[in-house]
Design an enzyme around this catalytic site. Structure first.
Site, PDB file in Angstrom:
ATOM      1  N   TYR A   1       0.853  -1.185   0.000  1.00 14.98           N
ATOM      2  CA  TYR A   1       0.000   0.000   0.000  1.00 14.98           C
ATOM      3  C   TYR A   1       0.886   1.231   0.000  1.00 14.98           C
ATOM      4  O   TYR A   1       1.857   1.303   0.751  1.00 14.98           O
ATOM      5  CB  TYR A   1      -0.894   0.004   1.245  1.00 14.98           C
ATOM      6  CG  TYR A   1      -1.786   1.224   1.378  1.00 14.98           C
ATOM      7  CD1 TYR A   1      -2.832   1.447   0.491  1.00 14.98           C
ATOM      8  CD2 TYR A   1      -1.584   2.147   2.407  1.00 14.98           C
ATOM      9  CE1 TYR A   1      -3.663   2.561   0.621  1.00 14.98           C
ATOM     10  CE2 TYR A   1      -2.415   3.260   2.550  1.00 14.98           C
ATOM     11  CZ  TYR A   1      -3.447   3.464   1.649  1.00 14.98           C
ATOM     12  OH  TYR A   1      -4.266   4.562   1.789  1.00 14.98           O
TER      13      TYR A   1
ATOM     14  N   LYS B   1       4.023   9.185   8.982  1.00 11.12           N
ATOM     15  CA  LYS B   1       3.810   8.539  10.280  1.00 11.12           C
ATOM     16  C   LYS B   1       4.801   8.995  11.372  1.00 11.12           C
ATOM     17  O   LYS B   1       4.629  10.080  11.910  1.00 11.12           O
ATOM     18  CB  LYS B   1       3.742   7.035  10.095  1.00 11.12           C
ATOM     19  CG  LYS B   1       2.516   6.719   9.200  1.00 11.12           C
ATOM     20  CD  LYS B   1       2.124   5.285   9.021  1.00 11.12           C
ATOM     21  CE  LYS B   1       0.817   5.246   8.233  1.00 11.12           C
ATOM     22  NZ  LYS B   1       0.786   4.388   7.095  1.00 11.12           N
TER      23      LYS B   1
ATOM     24  N   ASP C   1       9.379   3.150  -0.055  1.00 11.64           N
ATOM     25  CA  ASP C   1       8.308   3.791   0.709  1.00 11.64           C
ATOM     26  C   ASP C   1       8.495   3.443   2.187  1.00 11.64           C
ATOM     27  O   ASP C   1       8.146   2.362   2.647  1.00 11.64           O
ATOM     28  CB  ASP C   1       6.943   3.314   0.195  1.00 11.64           C
ATOM     29  CG  ASP C   1       5.781   4.000   0.905  1.00 11.64           C
ATOM     30  OD1 ASP C   1       6.021   4.712   1.904  1.00 11.64           O
ATOM     31  OD2 ASP C   1       4.626   3.817   0.470  1.00 11.64           O
TER      32      ASP C   1
HETATM   33  C1  LIG Z   1       0.200   4.887   5.670  1.00  7.48           C
HETATM   34  C2  LIG Z   1       0.992   4.655   4.436  1.00  7.48           C
HETATM   35  C3  LIG Z   1       0.957   5.539   3.349  1.00  7.48           C
HETATM   36  C4  LIG Z   1      -0.015   6.677   3.284  1.00  7.48           C
HETATM   37  O1  LIG Z   1       0.181   7.620   4.299  1.00  7.48           O
HETATM   38  P1  LIG Z   1      -1.049   8.580   4.700  1.00  7.48           P
HETATM   39  O2  LIG Z   1      -0.428   9.522   5.686  1.00  7.48           O
HETATM   40  O3  LIG Z   1      -2.105   7.696   5.277  1.00  7.48           O
HETATM   41  O4  LIG Z   1      -1.501   9.254   3.469  1.00  7.48           O
HETATM   42  C5  LIG Z   1       1.829   5.331   2.297  1.00  7.48           C
HETATM   43  N1  LIG Z   1       2.681   4.295   2.301  1.00  7.48           N
HETATM   44  C6  LIG Z   1       2.741   3.428   3.319  1.00  7.48           C
HETATM   45  C7  LIG Z   1       3.736   2.315   3.286  1.00  7.48           C
HETATM   46  C8  LIG Z   1       1.881   3.562   4.401  1.00  7.48           C
HETATM   47  O5  LIG Z   1       1.894   2.660   5.386  1.00  7.48           O
END
Ligand SMILES: *Cc1c(COP(=O)(O)O)cnc(C)c1O
Length: 421
Positions: free
Chosen positions: A140, A261, A233
Site C-alpha cells: 500500500y 507517520k 516507501d
Molecule cells: C500509511 C501509508 C501511506 C499513506 O500515508 P497517509 O499519511 O495515510 O496518506 C503510504 N505508504 C505506506 C507504506 C503507508 O503505510
C-alpha cells in the site's frame, strides 16, 4: 452516548468516518469514538479504557500524548500555527532526516504519506521522462490514483484499479508484480520502459510480508541496471525500524525515500527525499511542480523534531526490539496453552497476529476465510476486555515504548480474548 454520536456521524460523514478502516467493517463492528489518550491507552466517550495496539496506524512510537511532545506543542502553539514561510524547525527536522538516511541529501515536507508518494512518483517520471511504475501486490502506498491498483494473478499484468474513479489510462501505467519473485521483475524490465519501482520498506499493509534482504537488493539492482529509479516507501518503516529505517536495515541505496507517520509524532506530516541531483528537479529549482499551503507546518515540525531527538538519544530501538520479542513470546505461549492456532510475524515493534498455524505468508492469499472469521471474534473479545487490536486481520499492531508498562495487563487480556474465539 456512543449510539447517538454514531447516528450523528453517519448523518454527515460517509460511514461516519474520515478514513475507511476506522469504520471497523472488516471486524463486523462500528466506529469507535475516542476522547483522550495517554501512553499505551485511550478512553472512549463513555470512559471505557482500552490498551491500544493500533497506535494510530504507526506514528505513535513513543505512545500517546508523550509528556515532552505535549510540552513542546503547548509552547509552539502560542507562537503561531502557520506562517507560510520557512521556519528554523523544518531545517532542523530536515537535517535530522538527512543525517540518519544515507541515501537522502535533500528533503521536501508534505502533509501525508499519500502526498509524499504522489510527489515521489511525479518526480520519478519528471526526472526519467518515462511513465511506467512497477509496484508489488500487497503493498500500500496511500490513496494515490496510480497506486490503487490490484494485482492480476501470475506474471506481469497492467493494473486494473481497485477503486472507481481512477482513470484506466492512469492504472495502465502501473505494472503490478508479485512480491518475492525476481523472475517476474526481470521480465517486466525486459518488456517495458520503467520510470521507477516502488516497494514498502517492509510490506506491512496487507499483513506483514517480510521480504528477504536478497530480494530487496535485487529490486534495487534491477532498477538501476535498467535506468529506473528505486523508490523506497518508508512511511511506516522510516524511524520505526531504526533511525536509518529499512534503508539501513537492508543496506539499500534508494533514489527516493518517502516518509510519514513517525516523523510527525502524531501530527499530519509526510516527506520525500533523495539524492541532490534528483531532488534538483523539484520546484523552485526544477520543473517538477509540488507545493503545499501547510507543508512544514510548525506544530508538525515541533512534534517531529522532538520524537527524532528522543529516538536518537535514548536507545529506543533496543527497548522496542526487546519489548516486541517479549510480546511475541508470551502471546505465543498463551495461545499454545489455549490450543488455538496462532502465528506471529514481527519485525521490531511491528507485529502481525494471524489465527492460523505455522503459515509462511509471503503472500496474504495464504490467510484463509476461517482465519479471518477467527480474527473478527478475537477482535470483538479483545474490545470487551479493553484491548483495541488493529481493525482487520490484515492490519498490523504497533508497539510503543509506553507498552512496556502495560505488557502484563495486555497479555492477560489477550489471553482471555483468545479463550473465547
Ligand atoms: C500509511 C501509508 C501511506 C499513506 O500515508 P497517509 O499519511 O495515510 O496518506 C503510504 N505508504 C505506506 C507504506 C503507508 O503505510
Amino acid at each position: 452516548m456512543i449510539n447517538e454520536l454514531l447516528r450523528r456521524a453517519k448523518e454527515v460523514m460517509p460511514g461516519g468516518v474520515s478514513s475507511p478502516v476506522r469504520a471497523l467493517t472488516a471486524v463486523e463492528n462500528e466506529p469507535m469514538f475516542i476522547e483522550r489518550a495517554k501512553g499505551s491507552k485511550f478512553w472512549d466517550v463513555n470512559g471505557k479504557e482500552y490498551i491500544d495496539l493500533c497506535m494510530s496506524f504507526g506514528p505513535l512510537i513513543l505512545g500517546h500524548a508523550h509528556d515532552e511532545i505535549v510540552q513542546m506543542l503547548k509552547v509552539a502553539v502560542e507562537k503561531g500555527t502557520s506562517f507560510g514561510t520557512s521556519t528554523p524547525l523544518e531545517v532542523n527536522l530536515a537535517e535530522k532526516i538527512v543525517e540518519s538516511h544515507s541515501a537522502t541529501d535533500w528533503v521536501r515536507f508534505v502533509n501525508s504519506g499519500t502526498e509524499a508518494v504522489m510527489s515521489a512518483i511525479r518526480l520519478a517520471r519528471g526526472a526519467t521522462g518515462k511513465e511506467i511504475i512497477i509496484k508489488f501486490a500487497g503493498c500500500y502506498h496511500g490513496h494515490v490514483d496510480s497506486m490503487l491498483v490490484k494485482a492480476g494473478s501470475g506474471l506481469a499484468t497492467f493494473g486494473i484499479s481497485s477503486s472507481k474513479g481512477v482513470l484506466a489510462e492512469v492504472s495502465k501505467k502501473t505494472v503490478v508484480l508479485p512480491l518475492g519473485e525476481i523472475g517476474a521483475l526481470e521480465s517486466a524490465f525486459e518488456k517495458y520502459s520503467i520510470a521507477a519501482v516502488i516497494i514498502e520498506g517492509v510490506p506491512a499493509n496487507n499483513g506483514l510480508l517480510i521480504q528477504t534482504k536478497a530480494f530487496m537488493k535485487k529490486v534495487e539492482e534491477l532498477a538501476h541496471k535498467n535506468g529506473a529509479l528505486f523508490i523506497l516507501d518508508e512511511v511506516i518503516t522510516g524511524f520505526r525500524l531504526g533511525l536509518g529505517g529499512a534503508t539501513a536495515f537492508y543496506d539499500l541505496n534508494p533514489d527516493i525515500v518517502t516518509f510519514g507517520k513517525v516523523i510527525g509524532g502524531g501530527l499530519p506530516v509526510g516527506a520525500y527525499g533523495g539524492k541532490r541531483e534528483l531532488m534538483y528537479h523539484v520546484s523552485p529549482l526544477g520543473s517538477v511542480y509540488q507545493a503545499g499551503t501547510l507543508s512544514g507546518n510548525p506544530l508538525a515540525m515541533v512534534a517531529g523534531n522532538k520524537v527524532l531527538d528522543i529516538l536518537k538519544e535514548k536507545a529506543i530501538y533496543d527497548k522496542l526490539e526487546k519489548l516486541g520479542g517479549q510480546f511475541e513470546e508470551r502471546l505465543m505461549d498463551e495461545f499454545t496453552d489455549l490450543n488455538v492456532d496462532f502465528t506471529v510475524r514481527r519485525v521490531g515493534s511491528i507485529i502481525w497476529t494471524i489465527l492460523g498455524e505455522n503459515l509462511s505468508p509471503v503472500v496474504p492469499e495464504e490467510v484463509s476465510k476461517e482465519m479471518i472469521t477467527k480474527y473478527t471474534s478475537f477482535h470483538k473479545n479483545a474490545l470487551k476486555e479493553g484491548v483495541y487490536l488493529p481493525p482487520s486481520a490484515f492490519e498490523v499492531s504497533f508497539l510503543s515504548t509506553a507498552h512496556s508498562e502495560t505488557l502484563d495487563e495486555l497479555i492477560t487480556k489477550l489471553k482471555i480474548a483468545g479463550e473465547k474465539i
